[in-house]
Design an enzyme around this catalytic site. Sequence first.
Site, PDB file in Angstrom:
ATOM      1  N   LYS A   1       0.862  -1.191   0.000  1.00  0.00           N
ATOM      2  CA  LYS A   1       0.000   0.000   0.000  1.00  0.00           C
ATOM      3  C   LYS A   1       0.888   1.227   0.000  1.00  0.00           C
ATOM      4  O   LYS A   1       1.800   1.343   0.829  1.00  0.00           O
ATOM      5  CB  LYS A   1      -0.870  -0.009   1.255  1.00  0.00           C
TER       6      LYS A   1
HETATM    7  C1  5RP Z   1      -1.453   5.074   7.650  1.00  0.00           C
HETATM    8  C2  5RP Z   1      -2.514   4.188   7.154  1.00  0.00           C
HETATM    9  C3  5RP Z   1      -3.878   4.523   7.555  1.00  0.00           C
HETATM   10  O1  5RP Z   1      -4.205   4.815   8.789  1.00  0.00           O
HETATM   11  C4  5RP Z   1      -4.927   4.534   6.562  1.00  0.00           C
HETATM   12  O2  5RP Z   1      -5.126   3.225   6.152  1.00  0.00           O
HETATM   13  C5  5RP Z   1      -4.738   5.519   5.458  1.00  0.00           C
HETATM   14  O3  5RP Z   1      -5.890   5.649   4.661  1.00  0.00           O
HETATM   15  P1  5RP Z   1      -6.272   7.052   3.996  1.00  0.00           P
HETATM   16  O4  5RP Z   1      -4.972   7.758   3.704  1.00  0.00           O
HETATM   17  O5  5RP Z   1      -6.996   6.689   2.727  1.00  0.00           O
HETATM   18  O6  5RP Z   1      -7.137   7.791   4.965  1.00  0.00           O
HETATM   19  O7  5RP Z   1      -2.267   3.226   6.452  1.00  0.00           O
HETATM   20  O8  5RP Z   1      -0.229   4.726   7.120  1.00  0.00           O
END
Ligand code: 5RP
Length: 273
Positions: free
Chosen positions: A172
């Site tokens: 991610k």
């Molecule tokens: C931080 C994370 C998160 O808390 C979250 O999953 C981020 O999601 P978004 O940026 O779409 O709010 O992975 O590293």
Amino acid sequence: MDWGMKNRLSRIIRPETGRTVMLAVDHGYFLGPTTGLEEPEKTIAPLLPYADTLMLTRGVLRACVDPSTNVPIVLRVSGGTSILGNLADEGTTVSMKDAVRLNTVGVALSIFVGSELERKTLLALADLINEGHEAGIPVLAVTAVGKDMARDARYLGLACRIAAELGAHIVKTYYCDGFEKVVKSCPVPVVIAGGKKIPERDALELSHNAISSGAAGVDMGRNIFQSEHPVAMIRAVREIVHNNMTPQRAFDLYKTLSESEEAKGRQAVKAGL
Ligand code: 5RP
């Protein structure tokens, strides 16, 4: 790769399209009661029917999600720091045994490439992958970006590739200019975080750009649950991810769904419900 691992991966990335809409609601693990997630159960319940996977912490899973749900769970297993401290100093917070007990289809951990603690977080990722391999549980590596790092293709490409080299099953990261290079040089599926809340039209454009550049989907949080109409927003994002809808058509859909939600709300108020 054994059957259990393949089966769990296919519950994260839908085999019909090779893509996924992951709903990220794990923010509280370092941000506390983030806007929109003050009462997680209220935020999560209406969005669940439209999420391919739910990404969250053990505490919120146990306390706020109905165990009869069919939505596959990706468990955030890193933490131990807050927005007030040194975020990169995270540790692993959940044992693989507990991840199995919670029937998760994947576990997620952040890495902080370029920080003074990069070695610690990368070795924690490697340990988690080793344990995940034994249990048949895929690992999602999250490339966290420290304040001093540039969110560009060079940096994100480096972080994603290192995560994949260590054996992460999915990575991610953030969308950036030249994102196709990041995806191309990462041999496992890449999903994007949405980042801070931006106008809906822009978030849809971002999702579309990521998908067109080869991303396998989104793992999106704030741009869904902080939207004025979260259900309409996740449905519009789904159309982009799974059906290649254009950002403009997805935005039109968002507006139509929002208007009908508002009309239903007005009717309910009129009927005294
Ligand atoms: C931080 C994370 C998160 O808390 C979250 O999953 C981020 O999601 P978004 O940026 O779409 O709010 O992975 O590293």
